[in-house]
Write a protein that holds these residues in place. Sequence first.
Motif, short mmCIF file in Angstrom:
data_model
loop_
_atom_site.label_atom_id
_atom_site.label_comp_id
_atom_site.label_asym_id
_atom_site.label_seq_id
_atom_site.Cartn_x
_atom_site.Cartn_y
_atom_site.Cartn_z
N MET A 1 0.84 -1.19 0.00
CA MET A 1 0.00 0.00 0.00
C MET A 1 0.88 1.24 0.00
O MET A 1 1.92 1.27 0.63
CB MET A 1 -0.90 0.03 1.23
N ASN A 2 0.40 2.25 -0.67
CA ASN A 2 1.14 3.51 -0.77
C ASN A 2 0.70 4.48 0.31
O ASN A 2 -0.49 4.73 0.49
CB ASN A 2 0.92 4.15 -2.14
N ASN A 77 -5.88 6.56 8.18
CA ASN A 77 -7.05 6.55 7.31
C ASN A 77 -6.71 5.93 5.96
O ASN A 77 -5.55 5.93 5.54
CB ASN A 77 -7.57 7.97 7.08
N ALA A 78 -7.73 5.44 5.30
CA ALA A 78 -7.58 4.84 3.98
C ALA A 78 -7.91 5.87 2.89
O ALA A 78 -8.78 6.71 3.07
CB ALA A 78 -8.52 3.64 3.84
N THR A 79 -7.20 5.75 1.78
CA THR A 79 -7.51 6.58 0.61
C THR A 79 -8.40 5.79 -0.35
O THR A 79 -8.49 4.56 -0.26
CB THR A 79 -6.23 7.01 -0.13
N LYS A 80 -9.00 6.50 -1.26
CA LYS A 80 -9.89 5.87 -2.24
C LYS A 80 -9.14 4.82 -3.08
O LYS A 80 -9.69 3.78 -3.42
CB LYS A 80 -10.48 6.94 -3.16
N GLY A 83 -4.54 3.26 -0.68
CA GLY A 83 -3.40 3.67 0.13
C GLY A 83 -3.85 4.10 1.51
O GLY A 83 -4.96 3.79 1.95
N TYR A 84 -2.97 4.85 2.17
CA TYR A 84 -3.31 5.30 3.53
C TYR A 84 -2.57 6.59 3.84
O TYR A 84 -1.62 6.97 3.15
CB TYR A 84 -2.97 4.23 4.57
#
Length: 129
Positions: A1-2, A77-80, A83-84
């Motif tokens: 994950m980025n 938090n998570a991104t769409k 990523g995070y």
Amino acid sequence: MNETVLDDYAFLVSETDAKGTITFANDDFCKIAGYNLDELVGQPHNIVRHPDMPKAAFKSLWDTVKSGNVWSGYVKNATKNGGYYWVYATVYPFETCDGSRGYLSCRRKPSKDEIAEHDALYKEWKRKE
């Protein structure tokens, strides 16, 4: 994950109703989370909840703000796009003139040391869930 790292001047703001439904998000929040405003408004705020976050952290948040107190803490938090990003968040409960309740959340960039400390702590909490 980025990981998306907030810049030093980023200030993410969102507002929800009493049930946690997003009613407002500023441009920094939208940009970092990867959503446009129309995609966020009307959605539950947990749309950005990352699965690495332990339930105990959010129980603390909700218990605190529902009792009318301000909560502060570190959140991954998570991104769409999968990523995070990490934030230091402060959540303020409020009441509008018509008597309805809501929550205003303001977030800034945490330090690398703060992230490392809370990442380790949350991993330990998750193992105990």
